[in-house]
Structure formats: C-alpha cells, structure tokens
Design a protein around this motif. Structure first.
Motif, short mmCIF file in Angstrom:
data_model
loop_
_atom_site.label_atom_id
_atom_site.label_comp_id
_atom_site.label_asym_id
_atom_site.label_seq_id
_atom_site.Cartn_x
_atom_site.Cartn_y
_atom_site.Cartn_z
N PHE A 113 0.84 -1.20 0.00
CA PHE A 113 0.00 0.00 0.00
C PHE A 113 0.87 1.25 0.00
O PHE A 113 0.61 2.20 -0.71
CB PHE A 113 -0.89 0.04 1.25
CG PHE A 113 -2.09 -0.86 1.19
CD1 PHE A 113 -2.95 -0.82 0.12
CD2 PHE A 113 -2.37 -1.73 2.23
CE1 PHE A 113 -4.07 -1.63 0.06
CE2 PHE A 113 -3.48 -2.54 2.19
CZ PHE A 113 -4.34 -2.50 1.12
N GLY A 114 1.90 1.25 0.86
CA GLY A 114 2.77 2.41 1.01
C GLY A 114 2.87 2.80 2.46
O GLY A 114 3.74 2.35 3.18
N VAL A 115 1.95 3.65 2.92
CA VAL A 115 1.91 4.08 4.32
C VAL A 115 0.58 3.63 4.92
O VAL A 115 -0.49 3.98 4.41
CB VAL A 115 2.07 5.61 4.46
CG1 VAL A 115 1.95 6.02 5.92
CG2 VAL A 115 3.39 6.06 3.86
N VAL A 116 0.67 2.86 5.99
CA VAL A 116 -0.52 2.34 6.66
C VAL A 116 -0.61 2.96 8.05
O VAL A 116 0.34 2.92 8.83
CB VAL A 116 -0.45 0.80 6.80
CG1 VAL A 116 -1.66 0.27 7.57
CG2 VAL A 116 -0.38 0.15 5.41
N GLY A 117 -1.75 3.57 8.35
CA GLY A 117 -2.01 4.09 9.68
C GLY A 117 -2.87 3.12 10.46
O GLY A 117 -3.86 2.61 9.93
#
Length: 414
Positions: A113-117
C-alpha cells in the motif's frame, strides 16, 4: 513533530521499504524480535506504569488484561515476529498473468500500500504485531495507540525503530504518533495523499468515528457480537465445550462469543448444563424468559443486550424455535464477524453456512479460532468485517494492493 510531518517521513521510508528484498526485511524482523526479548525488562517496567494508571483511572479488569504485559507476553510478541519472518513475502507475487493475442505479456503483481495508519486501543502487543506485518509487506507504519498504553507503546517502538535502523532499513518505517491528544487522530484521518489506508482496531465508537470522519480510505475491522447457535441436532457434549471455549477462553477479544442461541427442542436438556457451567466460570447470563426459568441466577435480558459486545464475563442467551429463527436473530443483531453452529445435521450446517452473513462461520468449532495465527496466516493486522478489499483475518497478502505490468516489444495500439 506533527502527524503530517511524520506521515511525510513515512512516505519517504516506504519507497525504500517497498523495494527491500525479503532477506533484508526478514533480517530486520528477527532483529526486532531479539531486541524485544533483550529489553523485556524495560518494556514490562514501562507497562507497569500504564497498568497502575489504568487501575487508578477505573479501567475494568478485562481492559487491564488487554493492556498488561509480562515477560511471557513480550516473548510471545517476539515469537510472532519470528514466525512472520518465516512466511512467504507477498510483494512481487504474481496474482495472475497471461500472454495476450497481440503478444503482450500481462502480469498482475502484489505491491505494498505504502503508508498504513493503525489506530488502536489498549493492547500494546498490537504495536509489535502491526509494525512487523507492515514491514514484512513493505509498508511504513504510523501507529496511534491509546493514552492508556502510552509508556508501553513508547518503549516498544523505541526498541523496534533501533532494530530496524540497525538492520539497514529506515527507522521511520515504524513511527508512534502522539496519544496524549485526540488531535493526532484527526490529523491522521485527514492525511489523504500521505497515508494510503487507515485500519482502526478497537470498540464500536472508535471504528465508527474513523469510518465516518476519515478522508483516508479505511478498512473496517472487527466489532464482534459473535453468536453460538446450538441446533436441535447438536451433540450436547460438543455444544457445551464449544460454548464454554467461545465465551471463557479469553473474555476481552473480538472473537469471543457474546450471544448464545439454543433450539427449543434441546433447551430442556441443555440449559441446566450450560448455565451451571457458565456460572461456574463466573459468567453472568442475560437471558430470555426460557433461560430465566431455568436458573434464578439469570439476569433478564433487555433489547440492548442482544447487540452488545460485552468484552467481559457476560453473555446474552435466548431459546429459538428453529434454525431460521436463529438466522433471523443473527441477521438483526450480528456484527458480521464470526458465527458458529453446533449440529450433527449436514442439512442444518449447510443452511447456516449459506445463509449467515459473516466474515467467518464455524461449524462445531469455537468462535475463538477466527484469528490470523490460528488460520496459519501468521500475525494479523486485524479482522475485517467489511466486504471490499479484504474480509476476515487480514494477513500479509491483505496488506498489499496490485499493479499491472505489461511487457511488449515495441507494441503500439492500432
């Protein structure tokens, strides 16, 4: 540092992490595990501060149980990271591929995804699990735990960031957001373009807030009003074991049973047994008239009880006239997480499985098996109760998207 600044650093880290080889990522996971064990004393000491504060602030014992860490629980966190290192790397996996009629080679491959919060409550073990599963799947993690686990999460993330950096990956692949104010949650929910997806883990109020207010795409996870239905064709010994394990093996998890439905045909024989067993385990039964008639210890159920995720030593209970009545009850009050049937009838179990709407359906088995580890996925990021992208326990593949790679030899479209 603001959430936006941290998200920017995470996006830079995600570029490097997304291109990292499995060898590098696995080495980082193993080092993270070793360092957790080495620093277990510091982590447990930090956790004791949170537990003391939690009790002083009136947290229930079930919440304290989710919050508390011991050397054994820290070791289990480390073991989870080691198990993750042994799992296949989903990044680069070919989902499907073909050679088109015009000679173009088409491949759909998994990419991070890239950046996961991740926004979560209590449970500092989630900090290590989430960081690890994000790293293995090539994603940078922005972790926003609860204020109740402030010291624990800070200690864990400090250890993990140092290990990630020592393994040759950017430390900003794992970041902890400020939990002393709700502003960090609001900023994270509005960091569209920097954060690729948000995953909330916690109670119904938290999940609803994130789903309704976030401009960042959200994967909705698991409020668990899980039912066990004891059919007229049930083996009552099996049914008793399944009910007890589903409810009492651990009270504070989303896959714990919160509701019991019993077919009227077996109620006279089963109710006295299950009530005695549940009461013996300290469980308060919130029952309908049939359950109340079977024991003076039963508390009369209210309409609110049928839809409650207790996360405590409580269970709602009702006698139903048929399998279809059970299905109707679940349809109205279930949360789409896990539903179980105990029955020796193939026809009944088939009907239940085909008609119940849930991420997981158990046949003659405890609801507590809905878990990424139990399913053989390794650690999970959560249990999705939605139907888009992912449903059920979310392991490594569920933390990836895909892209198409098309290879030609000077092809042009006519």
């Amino acid at each position: 540092m603001s959430v936006i600044e941290q998200a920017g650093k995470a996006r830079v880290a995600a570029i490097e992490l997304g291109a990292a080889t499995r060898t590098v990522k696995d080495a980082a996971l193993l080092l993270m595990a070793d360092r957790l064990v080495e620093r277990a004393g510091d982590i447990v000491a930090a956790n004791e501060v949170d537990v003391r504060n939690g009790r002083a602030n009136g947290l229930t014992e079930s919440v304290i149980d989710r919050l508390a860490l011991t050397p054994e629980r820290v070791a289990a966190m480390a073991d989870g990271l080691r198990q993750m290192a042994a799992l296949p790397d989903p990044v680069g996996e070919v989902v499907r591929g073909s050679t088109l009629a015009n000679g173009l080679e088409l491949r759909q491959i998994r990419v991070p995804f890239g950046v996961v919060g991740i926004i979560y409550e209590g449970r500092p073990n989630v900090t290590a699990d989430a960081a690890g599963i994000c790293l293995k799947s090539g994603n940078a993690a922005l972790l926003r735990g609860s204020s109740s686990a402030l010291s624990s999460n800070a200690a864990i993330v400090s250890v993990l960031r140092k290990a990630v950096a020592d393994a040759g990956l950017p430390a900003d692949a794992v970041q902890l957001l400020d939990a002393t104010t709700r502003d960090s949650v609001k900023e994270l929910m509005r960091a569209r373009g920097l954060v690729d997806v948000l995953i909330p883990r916690g109670g119904a109020s938290l999940i609803r807030t994130v789903v309704e207010e976030s401009t960042v795409p959200v994967i909705e996870t698991g409020v668990g009003n899980c039912h066990v239905y004891v059919d007229e064709h049930a083996d009552l010994d099996k049914a008793l074991a399944v009910v007890l394990n589903s409810k009492t093996q651990r009270l504070s998890t989303c896959n714990t049973a919160e509701s019991l439905l019993v077919h009227a045909a077996v109620a006279p024989a089963f109710l006295p047994r299950v009530l005695e067993a549940l009461h013996g385990k300290g469980v308060t039964v919130h029952g309908d008239a049939a359950f109340a008639a079977a024991s003076a210890d039963v508390v009369a159920a209210t309409d609110d009880d049928w839809g409650t995720e207790y996360l405590s030593a409580d269970i709602s209970a009702r006698v139903v006239d048929s399998l279809d009545d059970a299905l109707d009850h679940i349809r109205v009050h279930g949360s789409g997480h896990t539903e179980a049937i105990v029955s020796e009838s193939v026809a009944a179990t088939r009907r239940f499985v085909s008609r119940v709407d849930a991420a997981a359906v158990m046949v003659n088995a405890s609801t507590r098996f809905t878990d990424g580890g139990e399913f053989g996925f390794g650690a999970e990021i959560g249990i999705s109760t939605q139907k888009l992208h992912a449903r059920g326990p979310m392991g490594l593949p569920e933390l990836t998207s895909t892209k198409y790679v098309v290879t030609g030899d000077g092809h042009v479209r006519p």
